[in-house]
Design an enzyme around this catalytic site. Structure first.
Site, PDB file in Angstrom:
ATOM      1  N   PRO A  59       6.948  32.780  28.854  1.00 39.66           N
ATOM      2  CA  PRO A  59       6.370  34.044  29.310  1.00 39.66           C
ATOM      3  C   PRO A  59       6.517  35.179  28.295  1.00 39.66           C
ATOM      4  CG  PRO A  59       8.325  33.467  30.609  1.00 39.66           C
ATOM      5  CD  PRO A  59       8.004  32.286  29.744  1.00 39.66           C
ATOM      6  N   GLU A  89      -7.188  33.511  23.080  1.00 43.72           N
ATOM      7  CA  GLU A  89      -8.497  34.173  23.050  1.00 43.72           C
ATOM      8  C   GLU A  89      -8.726  35.062  24.269  1.00 43.72           C
ATOM      9  OE1 GLU A  89     -10.162  33.622  20.313  1.00 43.72           O
ATOM     10  OE2 GLU A  89      -9.927  31.544  19.683  1.00 43.72           O
TER      11      GLU A  89
END
Ligand SMILES: Cc1cc2nc3c(=O)[nH]c(=O)nc-3n(C[C@H](O)[C@H](O)[C@H](O)COP(=O)(O)OP(=O)(O)OC[C@H]3O[C@@H](n4cnc5c(N)ncnc54)[C@H](O)[C@@H]3O)c2cc1C
Lengths: 335, 708
Positions: free
Chosen positions: B602, B675
């Site tokens: 994370p 992306e």
């Protein structure tokens, strides 16, 4: 880079002598502008005279002469020191704001006051040597006149040059009627009012200023004034920091009640030099400090603007910025 | 209990962090080689024409110059070898301003640069084709079959019958990747084999393309790229400078260092193209979309075509019976465009999600409700089931976390001092793919300690590949993270996918997991024992008294993954403050909510997302590469003119990940985040600017002048 000789100057007199003897020599102060330009082959000195060790960095109260009671900034003092000095912060907060609106922390730590005044335009055609530029190569033409000129001048430009002068510090100095102290080859000090220091491009855009080759900026003098309470430097730009001004405004007011006794307005990002908005200033003196009057003054000044193909917005932006800067000044920095 | 022992999914600090901040991580130019020479490229100063003469006499005479290479003395190279953008010194033809026309090799960088200035080139210049506004009307149908017109139903009729519609053109400017580490190569020959230290997002791709260009076999080229100082697509496909470094080193028979300057980056390693996107939407009064058309016009190089897929989000984001996606392209005298972070999706989502916001406003619908109303149950472009889709969750959880209920539906209703405050939302997506990747695991037992080394020719763009692969191997082998070493970035290692198109994490982590599972299985088989609790690699090595063991897998995507449509999804929320007088904008708050399957780490994931957000904010507000339409040169050649966001432009950034488990996409359920972090960012900001000011800016970047 082209090969060049490097000399560390021992004192001001020998530095000036070395420079005077060689028309292709340059002073090196913080180097933040000059070295960049040398790497790009824009500036091509064959000798650098390093003046960074000469001292001349003191900030002090002026005790004699015309500017008595004002302060003097050493020509080789760093921008950061000038911005943060208590005398400057208290008496000339406009200058603090202007300096801190420029460049970045790292650059300001290197950059000197004199170097800042003599930094060169950021016009991209000046920077790229394969492009025409009368400032870089007189007679080669102006790439920006019919090219990309969003960042360029709306006042005082000529067919030879539409570049703007990028300094923020100088805009505040223009508003504060600063005086540049220089020392020449004969050892004499002279004082040049900032209004006479810079010039418009005319037919000789290669000359940014009226400072002759070989003269050393030793100090910048700030006359005493009553603007500390009501001044503001507004810089409008494409991002919040580390960008040159689209338009900037140094505004300072002295009021009695709500009546304006004195107004100073200088604009950056609009001309080949810091642009003193004298018309606007004159319209404000004796008037009430109201938004309506600010607007009238601003539009009177901006009415003379002659925008280029891509920068018509600077006229409206200039109008709004003058008004906002005056309001901010009036309210001690808040709207 | 067992999960508590897992390191996958925990915020392990970057394995390479300390090496980087202490300067010990070698980037391309940092590798030690003996007695290097320094090369600099010199470039054309016209955009079209032919070189008539190159006079190198003065340059050759300057101190330190060893060689000058131009098209006249360059070796014959294969221009179709796979390096992008031409510029290989094979002919006197000039196709764009700043095309490489020669190399100076000298004893120092400064000497090379000085000599390059003295080269005198004369051209027979032609009128260049660089004015996109002029040329757009000559745009043609693309050669790329993937960009063929895609039609479903009848958009025209649906549009003509609708009362609620939007038909607008959205422009995104040319952008540059400008990674902090400009492209740089050290080339060192050893016999007929060359080692190229060169940061590469696709290590094996760089190897193949360079070898083919140099007329060598792949095994004669070694790419070493342990660290990459950012790439954003510009170090995916490789460019001429890589082969030219090898050419220069061969020519002078010495190792050569060839670095591009920042100013050279604008016409050496691709760019994001200027897109003119027309989006047409129609809806019923209650907000059901009836038509969606997304028509993109753009430019490509004179002799090569690349088009970023701006219509991709429009293919799958919304349910509509009538849809049209088209591309038209015009060749220009400009370097070949290339993949740039969130290719097509970041720019395409600006157009689509602005139009969605415009239509929601016309319908007087909340833009979140409008999106949810048009949520497609299956992938509208191919009818496949979603492997999982989180758009609605992203929008709803984000709305709650962001305080969307405080948004005023009408513009100019929210002010703070001299600022208009606005809220904006936009949703996005990016496909999730896994590509074939091999991995080698080596176990070594020294006394009581078992150490693992994982090797594959993967790439770490600074995104965390080292870290997530360490975590993956540690879990699969049952070893502590400090006993796992990851070796990547070298074409001598087993071949791997590139760190491009968000395939890196999925491809690498699944391959490493497969290899580690396999090694455990092999050791279990070897032992001939039965285990009721899965043993660790250490237990097996100890009990079987093995000191060295290794295995390799060639990992492939799940066979079933083709049956599903697999994508990451997000929703972004922006709060902007716009100065009423000057038009200056600050993004006070930005929240990205992302559904991307299993989040391996994370901490690195958050960095990825907020990094993408920052670039998206740059796309929205300040980034633009400006061409002089007369001469084809960029006037924005440095960071003084090309405005990436600064700290002061950006307030609070937050990233939330949807807790989702996608069993279809791949074994580990990893979808990729590189992306998607930039997708639908510019739109969220632009929509917030509209909500603040009532001004709809359809031409990025939204600089102050556009809001006066
Ligand atoms: C990326 C970037 C962004 C910037 N942004 C801003 C901005 O927003 N606003 C702004 O105002 N400035 C900005 N600057 C410019 C910066 O302020 C100048 O580079 C700096 O002030 C120059 O000072 P220096 O001491 O480094 O001068 P140098 O580079 O050493 O010298 C500049 C010139 O002055 C001459 N010179 C220096 N000192 C003297 C002297 N005492 N007497 C006579 N001649 C002298 C030199 O010969 C040379 O020609 C920026 C610079 C950079 C690189």
């Amino acid at each position: 880079m082209r090969p060049f000789a490097y000399t560390r100057a021992k004192d001001a007199a020998s530095a000036i002598k070395l420079l005077t003897e060689n028309p292709n020599a340059k002073f090196l102060a913080g180097g933040t502008n000059l070295l960049d330009l040398m790497k790009e082959d824009v500036e091509r000195p064959n000798a650098l005279i390093d003046i960074s060790g000469l001292g001349l960095s003191e900030i002090k109260t002026i005790t004699t002469g015309a500017n008595q009671g004002g302060i003097s900034l050493g020509g080789l003092g760093k921008n950061t020191e000038a911005a943060n000095h208590p005398l400057v912060r208290q008496q000339y907060p406009l200058l603090t704001q202007a300096i801190l609106a420029g460049a970045s922390g790292q650059i300001r730590n290197m950059a000197t006051n004199g170097g800042n005044l003599l930094q060169r335009t950021r016009c991209p055609y000046f920077y790229e040597v394969s492009m025409p530029c009368n400032k870089r190569v007189p007679g080669s033409g102006c790439g920006a006149r019919e090219g990309i000129n969003r960042m360029h001048a709306i006042f005082g430009w000529s067919e030879q040059c539409v570049a703007v002068f990028p300094s923020d510090l100088a805009v505040a100095l223009a508003a504060l009627d600063a005086v540049i102290t220089v020392r020449s080859a004969n050892g004499q000090q002279r004082s040049i009012p900032i209004a006479e220091f810079y010039r418009l491009p005319g037919d000789e855009p290669q000359k940014d200023t009226n400072l002759p080759h070989g003269e050393l900026i030793t100090a910048i003098e700030l006359p005493k004034n009553r603007f500390a309470e009501k001044s503001y430097y507004l810089k409008v730009r494409d991002r919040s920091s580390y960008a040159f001004a689209l338009v900037s405004v140094a505004a300072a007011l002295e009021t009695e009640g709500n009546t304006i006794k004195q107004a100073r307005i200088a604009l950056g990002g609009v001309a080949h030099k810091p642009w003193r908005a004298l018309k606007a200033e004159q319209m404000l003196v004796g008037k009430e400090a109201t938004e309506a009057n600010f607007k009238l003054a601003a539009s009177a000044e901006m009415a003379d603007a002659k925008p280029l193909a891509h920068n018509a917005f600077k006229v409206e932006l200039g109008n709004r910025s003058i008004v906002l800067a005056l309001q901010m000044a009036l309210n001690g920095g808040k709207v | 209990m067992k999960d508590a022992n897992k390191v996958i999914g925990t915020p392990v600090n970057r394995i390479d962090g300390i090496a980087k901040v202490t300067g010990k991580a070698p980037y391309s130019m940092d590798h030690p080689v003996k007695n290097p020479a320094y090369a600099i490229l010199f470039k054309s100063t016209v955009a079209a024409g032919t070189i008539q003469a190159i006079d190198t006499a003065a340059a050759e005479k300057t101190q330190g110059v060893i060689a000058i290479i131009t098209h006249k003395n360059a070796p014959k190279l294969n221009v179709k070898g796979g390096l992008r953008g031409g510029s290989l010194l094979q002919s006197p033809e000039i196709e764009f301003f700043g095309q490489h026309i020669g190399i100076v090799v000298a004893e120092s960088f400064e000497q090379a640069r000085y000599a390059a200035r003295l080269v005198n080139v004369t051209y027979e210049a032609k009128e260049p084709k660089v004015d996109f506004d002029q040329l757009a009307k000559q745009a043609r149908v693309p050669k790329d079959k993937e960009k063929a017109d895609l039609k479903r139903g009848d958009v025209q009729t649906a549009l003509s019958q609708a009362t609620y519609k939007v038909e607008e053109v959205y422009e995104t400017p040319i952008e540059h990747h400008h990674p902090m580490e400009p492209h740089a190569t050290i080339a060192e020959w050893n016999g007929d084999r060359v080692t190229l230290y060169n940061s590469s997002q696709i290590v094996n791709g760089a190897q193949a393309a360079t070898a083919a260009t140099l007329n060598l076999k792949p095994e004669q080229v070694r790419i070493v790229s342990p660290y990459i100082g950012g790439g954003f697509g510009s170090k995916g496909g490789q460019w001429a400078n890589l082969a030219l470094a090898a050419v220069a080193a061969k020519h002078v028979n010495r190792p050569v260092k060839l670095a591009l300057t920042r100013q050279q980056m604008v016409n050496s390693v691709g760019l994001r193209q200027h897109n003119r996107q027309k989006v047409s939407l129609a809806a019923t009064a209650d907000g059901k979309l009836t038509a969606l058309a997304h028509e993109t016009t753009t430019h490509c190089a004179i002799n090569d075509e690349f088009i970023e897929p701006c219509g991709d989000c429009s293919k799958i984001m919304y349910d509509t019976p009538n849809s049209l996606i088209t591309y038209r392209v015009v060749p220009m005298n400009l370097i070949l465009p290339t993949y740039t972070r969130g290719p097509g999706k970041s720019t395409g989502s600006f157009a689509l999600e602005s139009a969605i916001d415009e239509l929601a406003y016309k319908l007087k619908m909340d833009p979140i409700a409008f999106r949810i109303k048009n949520e497609p149950e299956r992938d509208p472009s191919n009818g496949k089931s979603w492997s999982s889709r989180t758009t609605v969750q992203c929008l709803q959880e984000g709305a709650k976390a962001f305080g969307w209920e405080n948004r005023k539906p009408e513009p100019r209703q929210n002010e703070r001092g001299n600022y208009w405050i606005g809220y904006g939302v936009a949703a996005g997506t990016y496909p999730a793919h896994q590509r074939p990747t091999s991995a080698l695991v080596k176990l070594k037992r020294i006394e009581n300690r078992v150490m693992a080394t994982v090797e594959l020719a993967a790439a770490d763009l600074g995104t965390g590949t080292y870290t997530i692969l360490t975590q993956t191997a540690a879990d699969a082998l049952g070893l502590p993270v400090q006993d796992v070493k990851v070796k990547i970035g070298d074409s001598d290692l087993p071949p791997a996918a590139g760190a491009v198109g968000s395939v890196g994490a999925a491809s690498y982590a699944n391959a490493v997991n497969d290899a580690c599972q396999k090694i455990i299985q092999e050791l279990v088989d070897k032992s001939g024992k039965q285990f009721y609790v899965r043993p660790t690699a250490a237990q097996l090595m100890h009990s079987e008294k093995i000191t060295d063991y290794q295995t390799r897998v060639d990992s492939k995507p799940l066979a079933s993954s083709e049956e599903y449509s697999a994508h990451s999804f997000n929703a972004n929320f922006a709060e902007v403050a716009v100065n009423k007088s000057t038009g200056m904008i600050r993004v006070n708050r930005f929240l990205a909510v992302t559904g991307a399957g299993t989040i391996l780490n994370p901490k690195t994931a958050r960095s990825q997302i907020i990094g993408g957000n920052v670039w998206g904010i740059g796309m929205a507000l300040s980034e633009e590469s400006v061409l002089d339409p007369r001469w084809g040169n960029f006037v924005t050649r440095s960071f003084a003119d090309y405005h990436v966001p600064t700290n002061l432009d950006i307030g609070q950034l937050d990233a939330i990940f949807i807790n989702e488990k996608d069993d279809h996409v791949n074994t580990l359920g990893v979808k990729g985040i590189g992306e998607v972090g930039i997708v639908a960012v510019a739109a969220a900001v632009a929509n917030a600017v509209f909500n603040a000011t009532g001004k709809r800016v359809r031409e990025l970047p939204i600089t102050p002048d556009k809001l006066l």
